[in-house]
Design a protein around this motif. Structure first.
Motif, mmCIF file in Angstrom:
data_model
loop_
_atom_site.group_PDB
_atom_site.id
_atom_site.type_symbol
_atom_site.label_atom_id
_atom_site.label_comp_id
_atom_site.label_asym_id
_atom_site.label_seq_id
_atom_site.Cartn_x
_atom_site.Cartn_y
_atom_site.Cartn_z
ATOM 1 N N GLU A 352 67.615 50.550 77.109
ATOM 2 C CA GLU A 352 67.951 49.139 76.978
ATOM 3 C C GLU A 352 69.382 48.912 77.449
ATOM 4 O O GLU A 352 70.211 49.824 77.430
ATOM 5 C CB GLU A 352 67.829 48.683 75.519
ATOM 6 C CG GLU A 352 66.442 48.820 74.938
ATOM 7 C CD GLU A 352 66.423 48.496 73.451
ATOM 8 O OE1 GLU A 352 65.876 47.433 73.090
ATOM 9 O OE2 GLU A 352 66.975 49.291 72.661
ATOM 10 N N ILE A 353 69.642 47.689 77.879
ATOM 11 C CA ILE A 353 71.004 47.314 78.250
ATOM 12 C C ILE A 353 71.930 47.539 77.054
ATOM 13 O O ILE A 353 71.610 47.171 75.930
ATOM 14 C CB ILE A 353 71.066 45.841 78.685
ATOM 15 C CG1 ILE A 353 70.256 45.622 79.961
ATOM 16 C CG2 ILE A 353 72.516 45.382 78.855
ATOM 17 C CD1 ILE A 353 70.870 46.232 81.207
ATOM 18 N N GLY A 354 73.054 48.167 77.291
ATOM 19 C CA GLY A 354 74.010 48.438 76.214
ATOM 20 C C GLY A 354 73.875 49.808 75.591
ATOM 21 O O GLY A 354 74.760 50.227 74.829
ATOM 22 N N ASP A 355 72.795 50.550 75.899
ATOM 23 C CA ASP A 355 72.677 51.930 75.419
ATOM 24 C C ASP A 355 73.855 52.762 75.949
ATOM 25 O O ASP A 355 74.314 52.562 77.073
ATOM 26 C CB ASP A 355 71.372 52.564 75.917
ATOM 27 C CG ASP A 355 70.147 52.087 75.157
ATOM 28 O OD1 ASP A 355 70.312 51.386 74.150
ATOM 29 O OD2 ASP A 355 69.022 52.422 75.602
ATOM 30 N N VAL A 356 74.313 53.711 75.136
ATOM 31 C CA VAL A 356 75.395 54.597 75.548
ATOM 32 C C VAL A 356 74.823 55.983 75.823
ATOM 33 O O VAL A 356 74.293 56.636 74.916
ATOM 34 C CB VAL A 356 76.496 54.691 74.472
ATOM 35 C CG1 VAL A 356 77.593 55.662 74.910
ATOM 36 C CG2 VAL A 356 77.089 53.319 74.193
ATOM 37 N N ILE A 357 74.884 56.416 77.073
ATOM 38 C CA ILE A 357 74.431 57.757 77.441
ATOM 39 C C ILE A 357 75.516 58.758 77.044
ATOM 40 O O ILE A 357 76.639 58.704 77.554
ATOM 41 C CB ILE A 357 74.144 57.848 78.946
ATOM 42 C CG1 ILE A 357 73.031 56.868 79.322
ATOM 43 C CG2 ILE A 357 73.768 59.280 79.339
ATOM 44 C CD1 ILE A 357 72.806 56.753 80.824
ATOM 45 N N ILE A 358 75.186 59.670 76.142
ATOM 46 C CA ILE A 358 76.151 60.636 75.621
ATOM 47 C C ILE A 358 76.109 61.944 76.412
ATOM 48 O O ILE A 358 77.146 62.554 76.682
ATOM 49 C CB ILE A 358 75.874 60.921 74.133
ATOM 50 C CG1 ILE A 358 75.968 59.631 73.317
ATOM 51 C CG2 ILE A 358 76.830 61.973 73.585
ATOM 52 C CD1 ILE A 358 75.462 59.783 71.895
ATOM 53 N N SER A 359 74.912 62.366 76.783
ATOM 54 C CA SER A 359 74.790 63.611 77.553
ATOM 55 C C SER A 359 73.588 63.533 78.475
ATOM 56 O O SER A 359 72.643 62.766 78.238
ATOM 57 C CB SER A 359 74.655 64.821 76.620
ATOM 58 O OG SER A 359 73.405 64.788 75.935
ATOM 59 N N ILE A 360 73.641 64.348 79.551
ATOM 60 C CA ILE A 360 72.540 64.474 80.499
ATOM 61 C C ILE A 360 72.228 65.963 80.632
ATOM 62 O O ILE A 360 73.110 66.757 80.961
ATOM 63 C CB ILE A 360 72.912 63.879 81.870
ATOM 64 C CG1 ILE A 360 73.292 62.401 81.732
ATOM 65 C CG2 ILE A 360 71.746 64.046 82.854
ATOM 66 C CD1 ILE A 360 73.774 61.772 83.022
#
Length: 406
Positions: A352-360
């Motif tokens: 969703e818009i606004g999600d924070v990706i912490i790791s990949i």
């Protein structure tokens, strides 16, 4: 962008810290004396100094006139602590919300970059990092560099003002059919949508655009995309003008200096702002422009281009992750999702818009520096994202990154 001053007042600032951007130009030829080196990361990032001693990272935007500073930069920097005289102004942008009232600095500010020194009297404070990420402290426009001919060398990565355009400088360059209107540059060009649809008209040169070509909503309403494979994308922030949505599709070709084939372009659904209706049919961004070295001769109302050796073909590719995100590790521990393609793999997975990706793939994005981001992460196949939702929950999403959205 244009502003109209409506009031002036002094506003005390309580800010802290300053972020100094170090420019790594390894691998590029030495730039001439007085030139302004830049990093190309979709946008043209230059290192400048404001107020005689404060280092800032600015994007150069031919769609702007003056100096702008980012709202979060002002909140996070020592510069924001200064007792600067403030006011309010009305300004429009590319998004769907139309004209808005924004804060401005009305104290004079000097800007130094390479051999150029420019004095600003009004400096708007706008949302730039919300669009471009942590490395953007502000933006500089044409008033700073249009008093002399300006060379834009995309290969060796520099801007350079020259006093006179000699035959030696112009060797290899072709003069383009350009018109200078209100400090902007429009070119009479041709875009072939398909075998039966061709758009001929004024396209605006826009170094502040990080994509290929964006058509206005008015132009979109004149073409038929029913036979085209296409994808809609929503953007949470398109500048002062707020959010917006566009449709992405492939055009057969675009004739700039030469003819570029199979171009992924977009057209705006916005009914307000600079991409709704204008004197031009669309704008040309750096995915196209980077293939040419340019000379903007504003005093002579002329534009010259020379094909360069850039072999990048991003203009032929669409998104594989089918979302967009920006590095906001200046204010949090991750990258914030800022755009989503309708029915794309990211949206279907739950992003969703606004999600924070912490790791990949278990790698914290805090460890991924700007240089690696510019080169590209090379994600392919099954890719695991750890994400913080707006309610604070930590979730894991898996994307099979393989196919482009169109």
């Amino acid at each position: 962008m244009k502003i109209v001053m409506v009031s002036g007042k002094v506003i005390a600032s309580q800010w802290f810290s300053i972020i100094v951007l170090l420019f790594a130009l390894n691998g590029y030829a030495a730039v001439p004396n007085g030139a302004i080196p830049f990093i190309l990361d979709s946008h043209v990032y230059i290192q400048a100094t404001i107020a005689d001693s404060v280092p800032v990272s600015l994007i150069y935007d031919t769609g702007a006139d003056r100096l702008y500073l980012d709202k979060d930069y002002m909140e996070l920097s020592d510069f924001g602590k200064l007792p600067l005289k403030k006011g309010r102004a009305k300004m429009g942008g590319a998004g769907n919300n139309g004209v808005q009232t924004i804060p401005i600095i009305v104290d004079p500010l000097s800007v130094s970059m390479g051999g150029v020194r420019h004095n600003e009297t009004i400096t708007p404070i706008i949302n730039l990092r919300e669009i471009l990420g942590r490395h953007t402290d502000g933006m500089i426009g044409n008033n700073a560099v249009f008093d002399k001919p300006l060379i834009i060398n995309y290969i060796d990565r520099y801007l350079l003002q020259v006093d006179t355009l000699t035959e030696q400088i112009l060797e290899g360059y072709t003069k383009l059919p350009a018109h200078f209107n209100d400090n902007r540059i429009d070119l009479d060009l041709e875009l072939k949508i398909d075998s039966v649809q061709t758009i001929r008209g004024a396209f605006r040169l826009d170094l502040g655009c990080g994509s290929s070509i964006i058509l206005t909503n008015e132009t979109l309403n004149k073409i038929d995309l029913n036979r085209k494979t296409k994808a809609d994308c929503y953007y949470s922030n398109m500048g002062v003008g707020g959010d917006g949505t566009d449709v992405n599709f492939r055009a057969d070709s675009f004739k700039f200096l030469d003819e570029l084939k199979d171009i992924v372009i977009s057209a705006s659904y916005n009914t307000e702002g600079a991409l709704s209706k204008n004197s031009y049919v669309g704008i040309i961004g750096n995915e196209i422009l980077r293939h040419y070295n340019l000379i903007i001769d504003a005093p002579g109302n002329s534009l010259y281009a020379c094909k360069n050796s850039d072999e990048n073909t991003d203009y032929q590719h669409s998104s594989k992750t089918q979302m967009g995100y920006i590095d906001r590790t200046d204010i949090c521990d991750g990258w914030i999702v800022s755009s989503l393609y309708d029915k794309g793999i990211a949206q279907e997975a739950g992003f969703e818009i606004g999600d924070v990706i912490i790791s990949i793939n278990d790698r914290p994005v805090m460890d991924i520096d700007w240089e690696e981001q510019i080169k590209g992460l090379g994600l392919n196949g099954k890719t695991i994202y750890k994400v913080r939702k707006s309610n604070g929950d930590i979730v894991t999403y898996s994307l099979d990154i393989s196919k482009e959205i169109i």
